[in-house]
Design a protein around this motif. Sequence first.
Motif, PDB file in Angstrom:
ATOM      1  N   THR A 106       0.814  -1.221   0.000  1.00 29.26           N
ATOM      2  CA  THR A 106       0.000   0.000   0.000  1.00 29.26           C
ATOM      3  C   THR A 106       0.842   1.262   0.000  1.00 29.26           C
ATOM      4  N   ASP A 107       1.879   1.327   0.840  1.00 36.19           N
ATOM      5  CA  ASP A 107       2.704   2.535   0.893  1.00 36.19           C
ATOM      6  C   ASP A 107       3.338   2.841  -0.460  1.00 36.19           C
ATOM      7  N   GLN A 108       3.815   1.795  -1.131  1.00 43.67           N
ATOM      8  CA  GLN A 108       4.439   1.995  -2.449  1.00 43.67           C
ATOM      9  C   GLN A 108       3.391   2.425  -3.489  1.00 43.67           C
ATOM     10  N   LEU A 109       2.179   1.869  -3.393  1.00 41.66           N
ATOM     11  CA  LEU A 109       1.117   2.231  -4.328  1.00 41.66           C
ATOM     12  C   LEU A 109       0.704   3.684  -4.140  1.00 41.66           C
ATOM     13  N   VAL A 110       0.597   4.109  -2.891  1.00 40.37           N
ATOM     14  CA  VAL A 110       0.237   5.505  -2.609  1.00 40.37           C
ATOM     15  C   VAL A 110       1.307   6.456  -3.154  1.00 40.37           C
ATOM     16  N   GLU A 111       2.564   6.083  -3.004  1.00 38.51           N
ATOM     17  CA  GLU A 111       3.651   6.907  -3.533  1.00 38.51           C
ATOM     18  C   GLU A 111       3.577   6.998  -5.055  1.00 38.51           C
ATOM     19  N   THR A 112       3.337   5.859  -5.715  1.00 35.96           N
ATOM     20  CA  THR A 112       3.209   5.865  -7.179  1.00 35.96           C
ATOM     21  C   THR A 112       2.025   6.714  -7.617  1.00 35.96           C
ATOM     22  N   MET A 113       0.917   6.601  -6.892  1.00 33.69           N
ATOM     23  CA  MET A 113      -0.260   7.408  -7.219  1.00 33.69           C
ATOM     24  C   MET A 113       0.069   8.892  -7.124  1.00 33.69           C
ATOM     25  N   GLY A 114       0.824   9.276  -6.108  1.00 35.62           N
ATOM     26  CA  GLY A 114       1.228  10.675  -5.970  1.00 35.62           C
ATOM     27  C   GLY A 114       2.086  11.140  -7.129  1.00 35.62           C
ATOM     28  N   GLU A 115       3.031  10.310  -7.567  1.00 38.97           N
ATOM     29  CA  GLU A 115       3.868  10.652  -8.713  1.00 38.97           C
ATOM     30  C   GLU A 115       3.022  10.845  -9.970  1.00 38.97           C
ATOM     31  N   LEU A 116       2.029   9.982 -10.147  1.00 41.17           N
ATOM     32  CA  LEU A 116       1.162  10.073 -11.317  1.00 41.17           C
ATOM     33  C   LEU A 116       0.338  11.363 -11.288  1.00 41.17           C
ATOM     34  N   GLU A 117      -0.200  11.692 -10.141  1.00 44.65           N
ATOM     35  CA  GLU A 117      -0.988  12.925 -10.021  1.00 44.65           C
ATOM     36  C   GLU A 117      -0.132  14.146 -10.331  1.00 44.65           C
ATOM     37  N   GLU A 118       1.079  14.160  -9.814  1.00 45.90           N
ATOM     38  CA  GLU A 118       1.973  15.288 -10.097  1.00 45.90           C
ATOM     39  C   GLU A 118       2.347  15.360 -11.576  1.00 45.90           C
ATOM     40  N   ALA A 119       2.393  14.200 -12.244  1.00 43.92           N
ATOM     41  CA  ALA A 119       2.758  14.166 -13.664  1.00 43.92           C
ATOM     42  C   ALA A 119       1.722  14.871 -14.534  1.00 43.92           C
ATOM     43  N   ILE A 120       0.464  14.969 -14.068  1.00 44.40           N
ATOM     44  CA  ILE A 120      -0.561  15.685 -14.837  1.00 44.40           C
ATOM     45  C   ILE A 120      -0.896  17.024 -14.166  1.00 44.40           C
ATOM     46  N   LEU A 121       0.076  17.520 -13.366  1.00 45.79           N
ATOM     47  CA  LEU A 121      -0.001  18.842 -12.750  1.00 45.79           C
ATOM     48  C   LEU A 121      -1.067  18.935 -11.663  1.00 45.79           C
ATOM     49  N   TRP A 122      -1.430  17.821 -11.050  1.00 48.61           N
ATOM     50  CA  TRP A 122      -2.297  17.819  -9.876  1.00 48.61           C
ATOM     51  C   TRP A 122      -1.428  17.840  -8.617  1.00 48.61           C
ATOM     52  N   ARG A 123      -2.017  18.325  -7.529  1.00 46.79           N
ATOM     53  CA  ARG A 123      -1.424  18.087  -6.221  1.00 46.79           C
ATOM     54  C   ARG A 123      -1.755  16.669  -5.802  1.00 46.79           C
ATOM     55  N   ARG A 124      -0.929  16.097  -4.943  1.00 45.63           N
ATOM     56  CA  ARG A 124      -1.215  14.758  -4.413  1.00 45.63           C
ATOM     57  C   ARG A 124      -2.507  14.797  -3.603  1.00 45.63           C
ATOM     58  N   ARG A 125      -3.422  13.937  -3.962  1.00 42.05           N
ATOM     59  CA  ARG A 125      -4.753  13.988  -3.360  1.00 42.05           C
ATOM     60  C   ARG A 125      -4.822  13.084  -2.127  1.00 42.05           C
ATOM     61  N   THR A 126      -3.948  13.362  -1.193  1.00 42.95           N
ATOM     62  CA  THR A 126      -3.860  12.570   0.033  1.00 42.95           C
ATOM     63  C   THR A 126      -5.141  12.718   0.841  1.00 42.95           C
TER      64      THR A 126
END
Length: 400
Positions: free
Chosen positions: A191-211
């Motif tokens: 889960t921790d690694q998946l959340v980190e990857t999700m954050g990287e993906l969100e930033e890649a499309i100019l979103w803030r991490r939606r924690t």
Amino acid sequence: MNRYRMRFAPSVWKPKLNPWLVDWLRPLRKRRQWSELRINRVSVVGESIVRDQLDAGSGVLLMPNHSSHADPYIIYAAADRIGTALYVMATWHVFDGQPWLTQQLLRCHGCFSVDREANDIGAFRLATGILQEKKQPLVLFPEGEIYHCNDRVTPFREGAAAIAVSAARKSKRPIVCVPCAMTYRYEDDPTDQLVETMGELEEAILWRRRTGRPLSQRVYQFAEALLAVKELEYFDHASRGPLPERIRVLGDHILSQVESRHGILAGSSSVPERVKAVRRTIIEQLESDDCSSELAAKLNDDLEDMFLVVQSFSYPGDYVKAEPSIERLAETLDKFEEDILRRSTASIKAERSVRVQFGDAIAVTGDRKDKGQTSRITSKVEAAVQSMLDEGARWRCGSA
């Protein structure tokens, strides 16, 4: 998904199977299976089905699902358990650009190349010859691509069964097709690694991490954003409605437009088969002597459209929603990681184990009058693999 170079194969790589070397290199394969893929345990169910067919002298075609880059390691781990080496048909891209030693090791493990975009008669004849004469099984992946959907098979292409049927027509020994299902399970919580990857993906499309939001919700909102961008590109507006339908409509629109430009009739074939026909036509034009730079640019745009069609086809749209398991979330993020972050393979999130199951052998007849045998075998094997994947899902949950 892998971004293959879209052209006809520049060379041919034939197998040089060396069973002694395969056996000697088993410890190396196990070490790399762990160091590169974090797969610790491989359990095998039904290996006696394959062993009995080999002992009886049959030509054996193994037809597994293909959901992970780890599949070649896993099918060979199962073969080690059976006590046999393998012949494996692989796209020529597996060999192209690799160091000479890597190419030779692949060939010594029985791997040989096929040009999937062409009518590769040489690879077809080689595969039929293996089934007719060699004592080791032949492995073909009927899905063709890696779709990262371990719980669901995508439509099996008929090429594998066609090879078995062709071999049976002139074979002096029985030919059988053996369904095979490979199911992956996380042993550690990723889960921790998946959340980190999700954050990287969100930033890649100019979103803030939606924690603070559930991971499954973040995955679907991210998918909605990507789909809307492509709908704006091709339709000039974003659509509304369920994701599976929107994905289907977009893919069919793009594919139909390119087919129309090249005078190709869609027919009733599956999306992968339609894409294959279009790619073959485009590559033939690209490699012709009279292809101008202007035409080449347009043709390359069409190839890029075909990649998008297959890419979108790999996302069912309801895969996580139907069952938001950690494995399905991870697979979807793996695809995003490869498609959006442009990584050749997704990062390994945590330790995994794998269950390999072989199903009952399906006899292939040499009856030339049986015109529907290829389609019938393909359907039987696909259904058998899906049934075993359903069993694998119960194993993953600890109920089987």
